[in-house]
Design a protein around this motif. Structure first.
Motif, PDB file in Angstrom:
ATOM      1  N   GLU A 169       0.815  -1.213   0.000  1.00 16.08           N
ATOM      2  CA  GLU A 169       0.000   0.000   0.000  1.00 16.08           C
ATOM      3  C   GLU A 169       0.850   1.265   0.000  1.00 16.08           C
ATOM      4  O   GLU A 169       0.359   2.354  -0.260  1.00 16.08           O
ATOM      5  N   VAL A 222      -5.807   6.101   2.629  1.00 15.27           N
ATOM      6  CA  VAL A 222      -5.397   5.827   1.243  1.00 15.27           C
ATOM      7  C   VAL A 222      -4.612   7.019   0.704  1.00 15.27           C
ATOM      8  O   VAL A 222      -4.731   8.134   1.202  1.00 15.27           O
ATOM      9  N   VAL A 223      -3.811   6.760  -0.342  1.00 12.10           N
ATOM     10  CA  VAL A 223      -2.866   7.784  -0.804  1.00 12.10           C
ATOM     11  C   VAL A 223      -3.540   8.987  -1.443  1.00 12.10           C
ATOM     12  O   VAL A 223      -2.938  10.036  -1.595  1.00 12.10           O
ATOM     13  N   PHE A 270       7.537   6.180   0.148  1.00 11.27           N
ATOM     14  CA  PHE A 270       8.017   5.958  -1.221  1.00 11.27           C
ATOM     15  C   PHE A 270       9.093   4.877  -1.223  1.00 11.27           C
ATOM     16  O   PHE A 270       9.641   4.562  -0.170  1.00 11.27           O
ATOM     17  N   CYS A 314      -0.807  12.049  -9.871  1.00 12.31           N
ATOM     18  CA  CYS A 314      -0.784  12.242  -8.412  1.00 12.31           C
ATOM     19  C   CYS A 314       0.111  11.244  -7.701  1.00 12.31           C
ATOM     20  O   CYS A 314       0.601  11.521  -6.608  1.00 12.31           O
ATOM     21  N   LEU A 315       0.290  10.084  -8.306  1.00 11.39           N
ATOM     22  CA  LEU A 315       1.051   9.023  -7.657  1.00 11.39           C
ATOM     23  C   LEU A 315       2.406   9.561  -7.215  1.00 11.39           C
ATOM     24  O   LEU A 315       2.824   9.389  -6.080  1.00 11.39           O
ATOM     25  N   LYS A 316       3.071  10.245  -8.101  1.00 13.97           N
ATOM     26  CA  LYS A 316       4.406  10.757  -7.808  1.00 13.97           C
ATOM     27  C   LYS A 316       4.377  12.215  -7.361  1.00 13.97           C
ATOM     28  O   LYS A 316       5.165  12.618  -6.518  1.00 13.97           O
ATOM     29  N   VAL A 351       4.323  -1.571  -8.827  1.00  9.80           N
ATOM     30  CA  VAL A 351       4.436  -0.872  -7.544  1.00  9.80           C
ATOM     31  C   VAL A 351       5.417  -1.617  -6.629  1.00  9.80           C
ATOM     32  O   VAL A 351       6.271  -1.017  -5.975  1.00  9.80           O
ATOM     33  N   LEU A 395       8.899   4.175  -9.225  1.00  5.42           N
ATOM     34  CA  LEU A 395       7.865   5.159  -8.903  1.00  5.42           C
ATOM     35  C   LEU A 395       7.443   5.868 -10.184  1.00  5.42           C
ATOM     36  O   LEU A 395       7.972   6.917 -10.532  1.00  5.42           O
ATOM     37  N   VAL A 429     -12.073   5.786  -3.737  1.00  8.66           N
ATOM     38  CA  VAL A 429     -10.699   5.308  -3.639  1.00  8.66           C
ATOM     39  C   VAL A 429     -10.684   4.058  -2.765  1.00  8.66           C
ATOM     40  O   VAL A 429     -11.365   4.005  -1.739  1.00  8.66           O
ATOM     41  N   PRO A 451      -7.818   0.972  -1.075  1.00 12.21           N
ATOM     42  CA  PRO A 451      -6.410   0.610  -0.948  1.00 12.21           C
ATOM     43  C   PRO A 451      -5.996  -0.164  -2.196  1.00 12.21           C
ATOM     44  O   PRO A 451      -6.790  -0.955  -2.712  1.00 12.21           O
ATOM     45  N   ARG A 452      -4.768   0.040  -2.647  1.00 12.69           N
ATOM     46  CA  ARG A 452      -4.365  -0.562  -3.921  1.00 12.69           C
ATOM     47  C   ARG A 452      -4.499  -2.077  -3.932  1.00 12.69           C
ATOM     48  O   ARG A 452      -4.815  -2.666  -4.952  1.00 12.69           O
ATOM     49  N   SER A 453      -4.299  -2.681  -2.765  1.00 15.21           N
ATOM     50  CA  SER A 453      -4.367  -4.139  -2.715  1.00 15.21           C
ATOM     51  C   SER A 453      -5.804  -4.641  -2.856  1.00 15.21           C
ATOM     52  O   SER A 453      -6.027  -5.830  -3.054  1.00 15.21           O
ATOM     53  N   HIS A 455      -7.219   5.689 -11.962  1.00 12.68           N
ATOM     54  CA  HIS A 455      -5.833   5.949 -11.599  1.00 12.68           C
ATOM     55  C   HIS A 455      -5.402   4.770 -10.737  1.00 12.68           C
ATOM     56  O   HIS A 455      -5.510   4.804  -9.508  1.00 12.68           O
ATOM     57  N   GLY A 501      -2.601   3.462  -9.917  1.00 15.44           N
ATOM     58  CA  GLY A 501      -1.501   3.640  -8.979  1.00 15.44           C
ATOM     59  C   GLY A 501      -1.958   4.240  -7.663  1.00 15.44           C
ATOM     60  O   GLY A 501      -1.330   4.038  -6.624  1.00 15.44           O
ATOM     61  N   ASP A 502      -3.036   4.991  -7.687  1.00 13.70           N
ATOM     62  CA  ASP A 502      -3.566   5.636  -6.485  1.00 13.70           C
ATOM     63  C   ASP A 502      -4.742   4.876  -5.877  1.00 13.70           C
ATOM     64  O   ASP A 502      -5.248   5.270  -4.842  1.00 13.70           O
ATOM     65  N   ASN A 537      -7.548   5.073  -7.133  1.00 14.96           N
ATOM     66  CA  ASN A 537      -8.673   5.997  -7.371  1.00 14.96           C
ATOM     67  C   ASN A 537      -9.508   5.497  -8.553  1.00 14.96           C
ATOM     68  O   ASN A 537      -9.097   5.567  -9.697  1.00 14.96           O
TER      69      ASN A 537
END
Lengths: 366, 481
Positions: free
Chosen positions: A66, A146-147, A177, B153-155, B239, B244, B341, B343-345, B370, B372-373, B375
Motif C-alpha cells: 500500500e 489511502v494515498v 516511497f 498524483c502518484l508521484k 508498484v 515510482l 478510492v 487501498p491498492r491491494s 488511476h 496507482g492511487d 482511485n
C-alpha cells in the motif's frame, strides 16, 4: 514566565488513547510532547501539565504494497524507518533528530523536515490521516488511510507545524516511497554566498532530480552540497553530468556521505545552549538575510534555499532581524521562551482556527 | 426577497457585470454535475480582487449566501448556485500576477486557467504539475477549493502539494494571507487547511503556485490484456518493484470502446483492459528505470505492448485516456462519474464487486481509473429520460462509495464532496469529526453563507434536474475525470 522542564518534571504518560482522553479532560492546561528532542517546543510553561506521548508507541498498520503506514504518535522515527527499510521504503520528508529519539507525532507537530524533503516533499505532502484528542477530550479523525483522498477538511495538513495548539495527536497515517538504491553527494567550494545562491538558482531551474541541496557560508566563501539519489547504475553518469553543470565538485560517497547528511539532520552542529531557528525563505532572500546576521551565527540554507537553519546565541536579535526583513521563524532547540519569531503569516486565520478547536485554551497557544 | 443587496452590488458593478435577468442567469444554473440545476438571484462578474471582496462583504451584511464559480467543471456539483443567492463568476479575475522562474513560483488570480499557468511557465522549461483532465478550462480557484487531482498524483501529489500561498477573502469579509513563497513553513499549515475546503471558508483571490522543471525524459508504455485482473496484477507488480512511475492508469473494455469511438485512439483491438505506465524524470535515471520496467511488463501477461516512440506518440496514448470520460457520452445519453478510492491491494476485489453491482442493477458501468492511487472512476451509464433512471444510478453510485469506505478507502479521491456526495460524508466520518469541520467552517463563516449546501449532509435541498452532458463536453473541450 516560569518554565517547567518536562525532562525533570514527571509528565503524564498515558499508555492508551482512552488514557490520553482522560488526561485531557482532567487537566485545564495540557502541554503535549513526544520524546522532547525539540527542547524549545517540548518544555511546558508554568501551570501546564506536561503530557508525554512516548507511552503511546507502535506501528498499527503496515502493508508494504500500500505504501502507507499507520502508527501511534509516540512511535520513535527510528523504529518506523527500520520497518520501512526492511521493505525497501522510506519517509522522503527526511525527518530531523530521528536518531536523537524523535517521535512521529512530535515530528509532525513541529513540522520538522530534513534536507531530503527537497526531492518529494515534506510532512505536509506525506501525511494522509490523523486521529487526535480534541480540547473536550473527544477523539477526532480526519483525512484517510489511502494515498489519495479529498473528503472533508484537510486537518492532517493543519496538524503539520501545529505545535500542539489544536489537540493531542495520537495516531498518524503517512504515505511512503521506495527507498533510493544509492546516494552520491557533490561538494563544491565557492568564492562567495552570491555564487552559492546563483548555483542554487541554476541547478533548480534544470530538470535534475536532486535529493538535497544545501548551502552554508564558509571561511573561503561558501560550500554547496548536492545530493543525488536513485538507481545505482544511473548514479555515476548523473554525478558526472552534475559536475559538468556545476563546473567542478568533489564526490563524497559511502559512509562519509551518509554521515555528512546524518549530521545535518541530527543538528549536531548546533552549539550547546544556543537556539536553533527554522526560517522559511526563498533563494533570492538569502543574501538580504545574510547582511543582517552576525558572523558568529551559524547558518545553513537547506532545501535548495527554501529554509534557513540558524543557530544563534542571541534569539532576541534574530527576532528583530526577521521582523525587519518580513520573515518568520520557529525555534526548535534552545531555552523554551518565545518560539515563534518575526512576522507570522496568516496570524488572524490561525487565531480563528485556534478559537474553533480549542476555545478555552486547554492546549498551548504559540 | 429583499433587493437592498442588489442595490448595493449595483453601486459597484456596472449592469453588464451584474446579471439578474433569467436569460442571463441560465448559463450559470449547472456545473458539470448536470443532473442538478438551480437558478441564482444574481450573477456578478468581478474583474478585480477588490470587487470580489466588496461582493462578499455585501453578502455578509445582508445574509445572502454566495457561491464562487470558475469554469463550472466540477463533477460533484461544487459550484451549483444557491437559489436566492449570489453567484460570483471569477473567469475574468484571471491575471498571472507574477512568474518568477528563479524562485520557481507563479502568482495567479483565482480565475486563471490551469493550463495557462503551464503555458506561461513553459518558456522557462517549467510547468505546473497538477493536470486534471479539464485543465484546458478549469481554474486554479476551483482546483484550490476542491484539491483537484489528475493523472500524475502518484508521484506528484494533488493540487494542495503545489500551493505555497493563498490570499483569500473569508466569508465575513476579512482578507487573509496564508503561507508565502517558500516550500517550507514555520507554524501550522494553514494553506493546507484552506485547500480542499470546498469554498466553505471564503474565496481564494490570489494563489502562489510552485512550478517544476519539465521532466527531461518520458517513457510511456501501453499494454493490452485479455482480462482486467491481469492489468491489475501488472500494477501491483510495478508498484512492488520499487519503481515510482509518474502515472499508472487502467481502462476497461467499455471505456476503451468509448475512446475508440470518440477519438479513434488506435488502441490494440479486443483488449479487456489497457494499462498505461509512464516514467518521467532525469534522462539517465528514467532510462535505467525503463530497463527495469520492461521485464515486469513483459512478464505480466499482456498480449500487446507498445512503447511511445516520441512525444507525439505519447500524446496519442494519453489522448484516448484523457478523453475516455466524455467519450462514454457516445455510449449513453447520461452517466455519473464516481470518484471512490480503495487501498491498492483491494483494487481487484473492488472491480469484481462493481461488476456484480452493475449486473444486479442492470446498468452498464465503464471503468477508467488511476490504478496507482487506487482511485476508481466507475462511469455509471443511464438514460435520464427514463423515469427513475437517475435515482437508480445514484443508488448504484452510493453502493460503490460504501464499498470503498468498507475497504478502508475514501468516497472521493479528487472531485470533492460538493452536493453530490454530501450524504455520504457520515459514512466516512463520525459525529465528532463532522462537528469539528462545522466549527472550523463557522470560525470563518459564522453565517454559513459561503457555498452553503455543499460538503455537509442535509444542508438546503438542491434541485435535481435532468440536463444531459455539459455543453463544453459536447464540444469536446472538457472531459470528466
Amino acid at each position: 514566565m516560569e518554565i517547567i522542564d518536562p525532562m525533570s518534571a514527571t509528565p503524564l504518560a498515558p499508555g492508551s488513547i482512552p488514557d490520553v482522553q482522560a488526561a485531557v479532560r482532567d487537566h485545564t492546561h495540557i502541554h503535549p510532547c513526544g520524546a522532547g528532542t525539540k527542547t524549545a517546543l517540548a518544555a511546558a510553561p508554568n501551570g501546564a501539565t506536561p503530557l508525554s506521548l512516548t507511552g503511546l508507541s507502535g506501528m498499527i498498520e503496515y502493508q508494504p504494497g500500500e505504501f502507507t503506514f499507520t502508527a501511534l504518535a509516540g512511535t520513535p522515527l527510528t523504529e518506523i524507518a527500520a520497518i520501512l527499510a526492511r521493505n525497501g521504503q522510506y519517509l522522503p520528508c527526511d525527518p530531523l533528530l530521528a536518531e536523537a529519539g524523535a517521535t512521529l507525532g512530535g515530528t509532525v507537530a513541529a513540522g520538522a523536515n530534513g534536507p531530503g524533503r527537497y526531492r518529494y516533499g515534506g510532512l505536509r505532502d506525506f501525511i494522509l490521516g490523523v486521529r487526535y484528542v480534541d480540547a473536550a477530550g473527544w477523539l477526532v479523525y480526519a483525512g484517510g488511510k489511502v494515498v489519495k483522498n479529498a473528503a472533508g477538511f484537510d486537518l492532517p495538513k493543519l496538524m503539520v507545524g501545529s505545535l500542539g495548539q489544536f489537540g493531542v495527536l495520537v495516531e498518524l497515517t503517512c504515505k511512503v516511497f521506495p527507498l533510493p538504491e544509492a546516494y552520491a553527494t557533490l561538494r563544491l567550494d565557492l568564492p562567495s554566498m552570491e555564487a552559492g545562491v546563483a548555483a542554487i538558482i541554476k541547478l533548480t531551474a534544470q530538470p535534475l532530480d536532486l535529493d538535497s541541496l544545501d548551502l552554508a557560508p564558509s571561511a573561503a566563501g561558501a560550500t554547496l552540497w548536492v545530493r543525488l539519489a536513485g538507481l545505482a547504475d544511473a548514479l555515476p553518469g548523473r554525478s558526472e553530468r552534475l559536475r559538468g553543470v556545476l563546473g567542478g565538485g568533489e564526490t563524497v560517497s559511502g559512509a562519509e556521505e551518509a554521515a555528512l547528511w546524518r549530521a545535518v539532520r541530527e543538528l549536531t552542529w548546533v552549539p550547546a545552549g544556543w537556539s536553533l531557528v527554522k526560517v522559511p525563505l526563498t533563494p533570492k532572500k538569502i543574501l538580504g538575510l545574510e547582511q543582517h546576521l552576525m558572523a558568529q551565527d551559524i547558518r545553513r540554507y537547506s532545501v535548495a534555499g527554501q529554509v534557513a537553519w540558524i543557530a544563534t546565541a542571541d534569539r532576541a536579535r534574530l527576532d528583530a532581524i526577521l521582523t525587519q526583513t518580513g520573515l518568520n521563524g520557529l525555534v526548535l532547540i534552545g531555552p523554551p521562551a518565545q518560539v515563534r519569531l518575526g512576522v507570522q503569516p496568516g496570524a488572524s486565520f490561525e487565531r480563528r482556527v485556534k478559537q474553533a478547536l480549542d476555545p478555552h485554551g486547554r492546549f498551548p497557544t504559540r | 426577497m429583499s433587493t437592498a443587496w442588489l442595490t448595493d452590488l449595483a453601486r459597484i458593478y456596472p449592469p453588464a457585470r451584474l446579471l439578474t435577468q433569467p436569460a442571463q442567469l441560465a448559463p450559470y444554473e449547472s456545473d458539470a454535475l448536470t443532473a442538478y440545476k438551480t437558478r441564482p438571484a444574481a450573477v456578478v462578474i468581478p474583474e478585480t480582487q477588490d470587487e470580489v471582496i466588496a461582493a462578499v462583504r455585501i453578502c455578509y451584511q445582508h445574509d445572502v449566501p454566495f457561491v464562487a464559480r470558475g469554469s463550472g467543471t466540477s463533477l460533484s456539483g461544487a459550484s451549483l448556485p444557491i437559489q436566492d443567492g449570489l453567484l460570483i463568476a471569477l473567469n475574468r479575475l484571471n491575471r498571472i500576477v507574477r512568474l518568477d522562474p528563479e524562485e520557481r513560483i507563479a502568482v495567479v488570480e483565482a480565475g486563471a486557467i490551469n493550463l495557462n499557468v503551464t503555458k506561461a511557465a513553459s518558456p522557462y522549461g517549467m510547468y505546473f504539475a497538477p493536470d486534471p483532465s479539464s485543465q484546458l478550462v478549469c481554474t486554479i480557484g476551483g482546483n484550490i477549493a476542491f484539491n483537484s487531482g489528475g493523472a500524475h498524483c502518484l508521484k506528484y501529489g494533488m493540487t494542495s502539494n503545489h500551493v505555497l500561498g493563498i490570499k483569500a477573502v473569508l466569508a465575513d469579509g476579512e482578507v487573509v494571507t496564508l503561507g508565502g513563497d517558500s516550500l517550507e513553513g514555520a507554524g501550522p499549515d494553514l494553506v493546507g487547511l484552506f485547500v480542499g475546503s470546498e469554498g466553505l471558508f471564503g474565496i481564494a483571490l490570489e494563489i502562489t503556485l510552485r512550478l517544476l522543471p519539465k521532466p527531461e525524459r518520458y517513457r510511456t508504455i501501453l499494454a493490452a490484456y485479455d482480462s482486467l485482473t491481469k492489468a491489475g496484477d501488472a500494477v501491483a507488480a510495478v508498484v512492488a518493484s520499487g519503481l515510482l512511475p509518474g502515472a499508472l492508469e487502467i481502462m476497461d473494455r467499455l471505456a476503451i470502446e468509448a475512446a475508440e469511438a470518440a477519438v479513434n485512439a488506435n488502441y490494440p483491438p479486443n483488449a479487456a483492459a489497457l494499462l498505461i505506465v509512464e516514467l518521467d524524470g532525469e534522462a539517465q535515471q528514467v532510462e535505467e528505470e525503463f530497463r527495469r520496467l520492461k521485464p515486469i511488463i513483459e512478464a505480466s501477461g499482456a498480449y500487446e505492448i507498445r512503447v511511445a516512440r516520441d512525444d507525439a506518440d505519447r500524446m496519442r496514448i494519453w489522448k484516448g485516456r484523457k478523453s475516455a470520460f466524455s467519450a462514454v457520452g457516445r455510449l449513453s445519453p447520461d452517466y455519473l462519474v464516481n470518484d471512490g478510492v480503495v487501498p491498492r491491494s483491494r483494487l481487484g476485489e473492488a472491480l469484481t464487486e462493481i461488476e456484480r453491482l452493475s449486473a444486479a442493477y442492470g446498468m452498464r458501468v465503464a471503468n477508467v481509473f488511476h490504478a496507482g492511487d487506487g482511485n476508481l472512476h466507475p462511469l455509471i451509464l443511464y438514460n435520464g429520460r427514463e423515469a427513475g433512471a437517475y435515482q437508480k444510478a445514484e443508488q448504484l453510485a452510493g453502493e460503490i462509495l460504501r464499498l470503498c469506505v468498507a475497504y478502508g478507502g475514501s468516497i472521493t479521491g479528487e472531485h470533492g464532496i460538493g452536493v453530490e456526495k454530501r450524504d455520504y460524508l457520515p459514512v466516512m466520518f463520525g459525529e465528532n469529526d463532522i462537528e469539528t469541520m462545522h466549527r472550523l467552517r463557522r470560525a470563518c463563516d459564522p453565517k454559513e453563507i459561503a457555498n452553503r449546501g455543499k460538503m455537509f449532509p442535509g444542508g438546503g435541498a438542491p434541485a435535481l434536474h435532468q440536463a444531459g452532458p455539459h455543453p463544453l463536453e459536447v464540444a469536446g473541450v472538457i472531459s470528466r475525470e
